[in-house]
Design a protein around this motif. Structure first.
Motif, mmCIF file in Angstrom:
data_model
loop_
_atom_site.group_PDB
_atom_site.id
_atom_site.type_symbol
_atom_site.label_atom_id
_atom_site.label_comp_id
_atom_site.label_asym_id
_atom_site.label_seq_id
_atom_site.Cartn_x
_atom_site.Cartn_y
_atom_site.Cartn_z
ATOM 1 N N UNK A 155 5.660 -14.882 -7.332
ATOM 2 C CA UNK A 155 6.712 -14.906 -8.335
ATOM 3 C C UNK A 155 6.236 -15.275 -9.887
ATOM 4 N N UNK A 156 4.864 -15.774 -9.896
ATOM 5 C CA UNK A 156 4.405 -16.040 -11.172
ATOM 6 C C UNK A 156 4.530 -14.936 -11.906
ATOM 7 N N UNK A 157 4.174 -13.513 -11.600
ATOM 8 C CA UNK A 157 4.191 -12.452 -12.134
ATOM 9 C C UNK A 157 4.096 -11.404 -11.310
ATOM 10 N N UNK A 158 5.134 -10.798 -10.601
ATOM 11 C CA UNK A 158 5.070 -9.798 -9.534
ATOM 12 C C UNK A 158 4.734 -8.657 -10.217
ATOM 13 N N UNK A 159 4.634 -8.360 -11.483
ATOM 14 C CA UNK A 159 4.308 -6.748 -11.784
ATOM 15 C C UNK A 159 2.808 -6.716 -11.493
ATOM 16 N N UNK A 160 2.132 -7.679 -11.491
ATOM 17 C CA UNK A 160 0.662 -7.768 -10.877
ATOM 18 C C UNK A 160 0.695 -8.047 -9.425
ATOM 19 N N UNK A 161 0.831 -6.767 -8.935
ATOM 20 C CA UNK A 161 1.585 -6.970 -7.453
ATOM 21 C C UNK A 161 0.084 -6.604 -6.364
ATOM 22 N N UNK A 162 -0.825 -7.586 -6.727
ATOM 23 C CA UNK A 162 -1.984 -7.677 -5.636
ATOM 24 C C UNK A 162 -3.027 -6.863 -6.137
ATOM 25 N N UNK A 163 -4.228 -7.146 -5.244
ATOM 26 C CA UNK A 163 -5.608 -6.557 -5.464
ATOM 27 C C UNK A 163 -5.687 -5.520 -4.123
ATOM 28 N N UNK A 164 -5.883 -4.231 -4.375
ATOM 29 C CA UNK A 164 -6.170 -3.266 -3.519
ATOM 30 C C UNK A 164 -7.555 -3.028 -3.239
ATOM 31 N N UNK A 165 -7.923 -2.653 -1.862
ATOM 32 C CA UNK A 165 -8.937 -2.359 -1.576
ATOM 33 C C UNK A 165 -9.098 -1.001 -0.704
ATOM 34 N N UNK A 166 -9.870 -0.041 -0.978
ATOM 35 C CA UNK A 166 -10.113 1.099 -0.270
ATOM 36 C C UNK A 166 -11.568 1.648 -0.332
ATOM 37 N N UNK A 167 -12.132 2.328 0.715
ATOM 38 C CA UNK A 167 -13.424 2.809 0.602
ATOM 39 C C UNK A 167 -13.531 3.873 -0.156
ATOM 40 N N UNK A 168 -14.655 4.077 -0.871
ATOM 41 C CA UNK A 168 -15.010 5.288 -1.888
ATOM 42 C C UNK A 168 -16.373 5.803 -1.642
ATOM 43 N N UNK A 169 -16.537 7.152 -1.866
ATOM 44 C CA UNK A 169 -17.733 7.784 -1.856
ATOM 45 C C UNK A 169 -17.844 8.792 -2.712
ATOM 46 N N UNK A 170 -18.799 9.072 -3.471
ATOM 47 C CA UNK A 170 -18.916 10.403 -4.396
ATOM 48 C C UNK A 170 -18.379 11.632 -3.895
ATOM 49 N N UNK A 171 -18.670 11.775 -2.614
ATOM 50 C CA UNK A 171 -18.370 13.011 -1.843
ATOM 51 C C UNK A 171 -17.066 13.060 -1.478
#
Length: 536
Positions: A155-171
């Motif tokens: 609630x302090x500022x829910x526009x900033x809705x968390x930190x997302x993690x996802x795997x990435x590769x150049x290919x």
């Protein structure tokens, strides 16, 4: 010793990495071109600008980007014998929406030609890339929530809705599940994630509290990369919130690095406030500092305890003094200068027989093609002197010396044309927003043909222009309020968050491209006691 800031003047959002004995820091450049500044050091004390990698249209084109948009919070890393740079090109600032496009580029050397970028996503800003020890790469960024009522998780500022993690590769680009791994503390405004690994723990550094005086470095940890993450016992590692007398303020947004001998260090964003009319403002913008840290119970703490960042750090290295930078001729554009937004600088300026020739283009308020070549204000007090020749034929043409923050906050001394003669005038915009109304504080001052030397003296909130046509320097108009040329000036700290510049500008709104010829530019730091403010 180290005396903070280590990168003075507008050098925000420091991302640090080490390659052998070499340290590199990448900082935000927002609407200034080329994008991203990278400095190098071998001792953590003395730093040299070595690269601005986003230097062609394929990597970056910011024409039309509003003020304080462009390149936010880069992340620099090294893996697979290559440097990796993650960056955001923000296309919108105001309102509920954000258009923030995230990219990755790579290069075998820090100062080489960086690859055409991979587009990653646009779900939020301030992303980073983590190279795990099993070879997998993970993309981490905050998620922006444009709705009036967000998820409500923080609630302090829910526009900033968390930190997302996802795997990435150049290919493959992004692939696999998207996991929201962290919602932040009660400080809110959780952004700027950086992951690192130590002793089997994954550590997540974030910036919280916004870009102003509530800013903080927050730390959490987990045994698994996708969480759950537990907060630091103190929640934050660095912050100056609630301690207004500390000489460093606005501390937050940094990154951890470990020296070859195992010593722990953390960079942080910082400001050096000056008082004016009872209020602080950071004349030199958001800068980069560094602190030595220690580990206790697998948690990171400042070496001296508490959350307040150090003004100095004892280290057996001499910090080189900051001297005047004088250019008595221009054989190329000096490295400290940048321009605004466009990847086509040949339309703005050229070097000709020892002179820097500026080609008058659009107005001071343009977001597209502005002939403004400027350097950072690195000191609370300084003088700048430049010599130019310009033969305007219309009041719609001007060239001169400008102190500039954005289209709403600037002061300039310009050669122009009024009532059938060449003259000097002052033009200011004192933060009027959104109209951008101009202030003309003096009547035009007639001057003869030939070169003119313009200078500006700045000390805290005091600013005075002078001119010299060959008979000695004379004041040009009354003093200007330099506090407007800051984050805090007029609009407030979260409406703009870049830094003050001083430089050369030519405009020609007739569209005919009148040219101004600059033959000298000198920047000289001056002594200044911040505890006494700007009074004269």
């Amino acid at each position: 010793m180290i005396r903070n800031p280590i990168l003075p003047g507008f050098n925000a959002d420091p991302s640090i990495c080490r390659v052998g004995d070499d340290y590199y820091i990448a900082t935000s450049t927002f609407e200034w071109y080329p994008g991203v500044q990278i400095h190098h050091s071998r001792d953590l004390v003395n730093w040299t600008l070595v690269s601005r990698p986003l230097n062609r249209a394929a990597l970056l084109d910011m024409r039309g980007n509003p003020d304080s948009c462009g390149i936010w919070a880069p992340c620099l890393s090294y893996a697979d014998k290559r440097f990796w740079l993650v960056y955001t090109d923000v296309k919108r600032l105001e309102g509920d929406w954000k258009d923030a496009h995230n990219y990755i580029t790579t290069c075998g050397t820090i100062d080489g030609d960086w690859s055409d970028p991979w587009y990653v996503n646009s779900s939020g800003f301030d992303p980073s890339l983590f190279h795990d020890d099993d070879g997998r790469k993970w993309f981490v960024n905050m998620q922006w929530n444009h709705r009036q009522a967000g998820s409500g998780v923080n609630p302090a500022n829910d526009r900033f809705d968390g930190i997302l993690l996802q795997e990435w590769s150049p290919a493959r680009g992004l692939f696999g599940p998207v996991t929201n791994i962290y919602h932040g503390t009660d400080r809110g405004l959780t952004e700027a994630p950086h992951l690192f690994k130590r002793n089997g723990w994954y550590y997540l550094t974030t910036a919280e509290g916004g870009t102003g005086y509530d800013h903080a470095v927050t730390l959490s940890r987990s045994r698994q990369i996708d969480g759950p993450y537990e907060d630091h016992p103190d929640k934050h590692v660095i912050s100056t919130k609630g301690v207004p007398n500390h000489p460093i303020q606005r501390a937050g947004h940094g990154q951890y690095v470990e020296a070859p001998d195992g010593t722990a260090w953390h960079t942080y964003l910082m400001g050096r406030p000056v008082m004016h009319d009872g209020k602080p403002f950071c004349a030199t913008g958001r800068e980069t500092g560094i602190a030595r840290c220690v580990w206790r119970d697998d948690w990171l703490y400042l070496e001296h305890g508490g959350l307040l960042p150090p003004e100095t750090v004892d280290i057996d290295v001499t910090q080189k003094p900051r001297d005047a930078v004088i250019h008595d001729r221009f054989d190329s554009l000096p490295s400290e200068f940048q321009w605004l937004r466009t990847p086509q600088p040949d339309r703005l300026f050229r070097v000709d027989d020892g002179a820097l020739v500026l080609i008058g283009r659009e107005s001071i308020g343009s977001w597209f093609e502005q002939s403004l070549v400027a350097r950072r204000q690195e000191d609370p007090a300084y003088t700048v002197e430049t010599t130019l020749d310009f033969a305007p034929q219309s009041y719609q043409q001007g060239a001169g010396l400008i102190t500039y923050y954005n289209r709403h906050k600037f002061h300039g001394a310009f050669i122009t044309y009024e009532d059938g003669q060449r003259c000097l005038t002052l033009i200011s915009c004192n933060g009027d927003w959104p109209a951008g109304a101009l202030d003309h504080p003096i009547a035009p001052v007639p001057i003869p043909d030939g070169p003119v030397t313009l200078s500006v003296q700045v000390a805290g909130a005091y600013q005075q222009f002078h001119f010299d046509t060959g008979d000695g320097a004379q004041p040009l108009g009354p003093p200007r309020d330099a506090s407007h040329i800051s984050d805090e000036g007029a609009q407030g700290e979260h409406a703009s968050f870049t830094g003050a510049f001083v430089g050369m500008m030519a405009y020609d709104i007739t569209g005919m491209g009148a040219e101004a010829r600059y033959t000298r530019f000198a920047y000289t730091p001056q002594e200044f006691d911040r505890t006494k403010g700007e009074d004269r």
